[in-house]
Design a protein around this motif. Structure first.
Motif, short mmCIF file in Angstrom:
data_model
loop_
_atom_site.label_atom_id
_atom_site.label_comp_id
_atom_site.label_asym_id
_atom_site.label_seq_id
_atom_site.Cartn_x
_atom_site.Cartn_y
_atom_site.Cartn_z
N LEU A 28 29.13 47.19 45.55
CA LEU A 28 29.65 46.30 44.52
C LEU A 28 30.15 47.08 43.31
O LEU A 28 31.21 46.77 42.75
CB LEU A 28 28.60 45.28 44.11
CG LEU A 28 28.28 44.19 45.14
CD1 LEU A 28 27.13 43.32 44.65
CD2 LEU A 28 29.50 43.35 45.44
N ASP A 29 29.40 48.09 42.90
CA ASP A 29 29.84 48.93 41.78
C ASP A 29 31.15 49.64 42.10
O ASP A 29 32.06 49.70 41.27
CB ASP A 29 28.76 49.97 41.43
CG ASP A 29 27.56 49.35 40.74
OD1 ASP A 29 27.69 48.22 40.21
OD2 ASP A 29 26.49 50.00 40.73
N THR A 30 31.25 50.17 43.31
CA THR A 30 32.48 50.85 43.72
C THR A 30 33.65 49.88 43.77
O THR A 30 34.76 50.20 43.35
CB THR A 30 32.28 51.52 45.09
OG1 THR A 30 31.16 52.40 45.02
CG2 THR A 30 33.51 52.28 45.51
N ARG A 31 33.39 48.68 44.28
CA ARG A 31 34.45 47.66 44.37
C ARG A 31 34.92 47.24 42.98
O ARG A 31 36.11 47.09 42.75
CB ARG A 31 33.93 46.46 45.17
CG ARG A 31 34.94 45.44 45.47
CD ARG A 31 35.93 45.95 46.50
NE ARG A 31 36.93 44.93 46.69
CZ ARG A 31 38.19 45.14 46.91
NH1 ARG A 31 38.61 46.38 47.03
NH2 ARG A 31 39.04 44.17 47.05
N ILE A 32 33.98 47.08 42.06
CA ILE A 32 34.35 46.72 40.68
C ILE A 32 35.18 47.84 40.06
O ILE A 32 36.19 47.57 39.39
CB ILE A 32 33.08 46.42 39.86
CG1 ILE A 32 32.46 45.10 40.33
CG2 ILE A 32 33.38 46.38 38.36
CD1 ILE A 32 31.09 44.82 39.75
N ASP A 33 34.76 49.09 40.28
CA ASP A 33 35.54 50.22 39.75
C ASP A 33 36.93 50.26 40.36
O ASP A 33 37.91 50.54 39.66
CB ASP A 33 34.81 51.54 40.04
CG ASP A 33 33.57 51.72 39.18
OD1 ASP A 33 33.44 51.00 38.16
OD2 ASP A 33 32.72 52.57 39.55
N LEU A 34 37.05 49.96 41.65
CA LEU A 34 38.35 49.95 42.31
C LEU A 34 39.25 48.86 41.72
O LEU A 34 40.43 49.10 41.45
CB LEU A 34 38.18 49.73 43.81
CG LEU A 34 39.46 49.69 44.64
CD1 LEU A 34 40.18 51.02 44.56
CD2 LEU A 34 39.14 49.34 46.08
N VAL A 35 38.69 47.69 41.50
CA VAL A 35 39.47 46.59 40.91
C VAL A 35 39.92 46.97 39.49
O VAL A 35 41.06 46.72 39.10
CB VAL A 35 38.66 45.28 40.92
CG1 VAL A 35 39.32 44.22 40.07
CG2 VAL A 35 38.46 44.79 42.34
#
Length: 129
Positions: A28-35
Protein backbone atom coordinates in the motif's frame (compact mmCIF):
# COMPACT_ATOMS: atom_id res chain seq x y z
CA UNK A 1 -6.54 -17.85 32.87
CA UNK A 2 -9.68 -16.09 31.96
CA UNK A 3 -11.38 -14.70 28.95
CA UNK A 4 -9.29 -11.54 28.99
CA UNK A 5 -5.95 -13.20 29.37
CA UNK A 6 -2.84 -11.51 27.98
CA UNK A 7 -0.87 -14.66 27.39
CA UNK A 8 1.53 -14.84 24.48
CA UNK A 9 -0.14 -17.97 23.11
CA UNK A 10 -2.66 -15.93 21.06
CA UNK A 11 -3.28 -17.93 17.89
CA UNK A 12 -4.48 -14.97 15.79
CA UNK A 13 -1.02 -13.43 15.61
CA UNK A 14 1.38 -15.77 13.94
CA UNK A 15 4.62 -14.86 12.21
CA UNK A 16 2.90 -15.62 8.89
CA UNK A 17 0.04 -13.16 9.44
CA UNK A 18 2.47 -10.54 10.71
CA UNK A 19 4.50 -11.03 7.54
CA UNK A 20 1.37 -10.79 5.37
CA UNK A 21 0.24 -7.61 7.13
CA UNK A 22 3.67 -6.03 6.75
CA UNK A 23 3.77 -7.05 3.08
CA UNK A 24 0.31 -5.57 2.54
CA UNK A 25 1.29 -2.34 4.28
CA UNK A 26 4.47 -2.20 2.21
CA UNK A 27 2.45 -2.75 -0.97
CA UNK A 28 0.00 0.00 0.00
CA UNK A 29 2.83 2.42 0.80
CA UNK A 30 4.50 1.64 -2.52
CA UNK A 31 1.22 2.04 -4.39
CA UNK A 32 0.57 5.40 -2.73
CA UNK A 33 4.09 6.54 -3.64
CA UNK A 34 3.52 5.40 -7.23
CA UNK A 35 0.26 7.32 -7.47
CA UNK A 36 1.98 10.41 -6.05
CA UNK A 37 4.80 10.14 -8.57
CA UNK A 38 2.39 9.63 -11.47
CA UNK A 39 0.35 12.63 -10.33
CA UNK A 40 3.50 14.72 -10.01
CA UNK A 41 4.59 13.72 -13.53
CA UNK A 42 1.17 14.59 -14.97
CA UNK A 43 1.12 17.96 -13.20
CA UNK A 44 4.63 18.68 -14.45
CA UNK A 45 3.61 17.68 -17.97
CA UNK A 46 0.56 19.97 -17.84
CA UNK A 47 2.65 22.83 -16.41
CA UNK A 48 5.32 22.52 -19.10
CA UNK A 49 2.66 22.27 -21.82
CA UNK A 50 0.86 25.32 -20.46
CA UNK A 51 4.05 27.38 -20.25
CA UNK A 52 5.00 26.33 -23.77
CA UNK A 53 1.54 27.26 -25.02
CA UNK A 54 1.63 30.64 -23.28
CA UNK A 55 5.06 31.40 -24.74
CA UNK A 56 3.98 30.36 -28.24
CA UNK A 57 0.75 32.38 -27.95
CA UNK A 58 2.66 35.46 -26.79
CA UNK A 59 5.17 35.21 -29.63
CA UNK A 60 2.37 34.56 -32.11
CA UNK A 61 0.38 37.52 -30.81
CA UNK A 62 3.38 39.82 -31.10
CA UNK A 63 4.02 38.61 -34.65
CA UNK A 64 0.36 39.13 -35.53
CA UNK A 65 0.26 42.65 -34.06
CA UNK A 66 3.45 43.78 -35.76
CA UNK A 67 2.34 42.24 -39.05
CA UNK A 68 -0.91 44.23 -38.85
CA UNK A 69 0.95 47.44 -38.04
CA UNK A 70 3.26 46.74 -40.98
CA UNK A 71 0.29 46.18 -43.33
CA UNK A 72 -1.40 49.34 -42.06
CA UNK A 73 1.76 51.40 -42.56
CA UNK A 74 2.24 49.85 -46.00
CA UNK A 75 -1.32 50.80 -46.95
CA UNK A 76 -0.70 54.30 -45.59
CA UNK A 77 2.32 54.59 -47.85
CA UNK A 78 0.49 53.21 -50.92
CA UNK A 79 -2.54 55.45 -50.32
CA UNK A 80 -0.34 58.44 -49.46
CA UNK A 81 -2.24 58.91 -46.22
CA UNK A 82 -1.40 58.90 -42.55
CA UNK A 83 -4.54 57.08 -41.35
CA UNK A 84 -6.39 55.20 -44.14
CA UNK A 85 -4.20 52.12 -43.81
CA UNK A 86 -5.11 51.72 -40.15
CA UNK A 87 -8.78 52.35 -40.98
CA UNK A 88 -8.76 49.65 -43.66
CA UNK A 89 -7.12 47.11 -41.34
CA UNK A 90 -9.60 47.99 -38.57
CA UNK A 91 -12.53 47.69 -41.00
CA UNK A 92 -11.27 44.26 -42.10
CA UNK A 93 -11.28 43.01 -38.51
CA UNK A 94 -14.68 44.58 -37.86
CA UNK A 95 -16.03 42.73 -40.92
CA UNK A 96 -14.44 39.51 -39.66
CA UNK A 97 -16.05 40.04 -36.24
CA UNK A 98 -19.49 40.58 -37.81
CA UNK A 99 -19.11 37.42 -39.89
CA UNK A 100 -18.24 35.44 -36.76
CA UNK A 101 -21.10 36.89 -34.74
CA UNK A 102 -23.70 36.32 -37.45
CA UNK A 103 -22.52 33.31 -39.39
CA UNK A 104 -20.32 31.01 -37.37
CA UNK A 105 -21.97 28.61 -34.96
CA UNK A 106 -20.31 27.41 -31.76
CA UNK A 107 -21.12 23.84 -32.76
CA UNK A 108 -18.41 24.01 -35.42
CA UNK A 109 -15.81 24.77 -32.74
CA UNK A 110 -17.30 22.11 -30.45
CA UNK A 111 -16.93 19.51 -33.21
CA UNK A 112 -13.33 20.57 -33.80
CA UNK A 113 -12.55 20.37 -30.07
CA UNK A 114 -14.21 16.95 -29.83
CA UNK A 115 -12.13 15.66 -32.73
CA UNK A 116 -8.84 17.08 -31.44
CA UNK A 117 -9.28 16.07 -27.81
CA UNK A 118 -10.95 12.69 -28.32
CA UNK A 119 -9.53 10.15 -25.83
CA UNK A 120 -6.43 12.21 -25.01
CA UNK A 121 -6.54 10.96 -21.42
CA UNK A 122 -6.26 7.35 -22.51
CA UNK A 123 -3.62 8.04 -25.15
CA UNK A 124 -1.28 9.59 -22.56
CA UNK A 125 -1.71 6.76 -20.05
CA UNK A 126 1.47 4.68 -20.20
CA UNK A 127 -0.06 1.77 -18.30
CA UNK A 128 -2.47 0.96 -21.14
CA UNK A 129 -0.97 -1.72 -23.33
Amino acid sequence: MGLFSTDDDDTTKTPRTDNMVSNLMGYLDTRIDLVRLETQEKVKHVFVGTMHGVAMATIGLMFFLFLNVFIALLLNDVLDSSFWGFGIVAAFYLLLLIIFIVGVDKKMFQGLADKLLDNTIYKSDKRQA
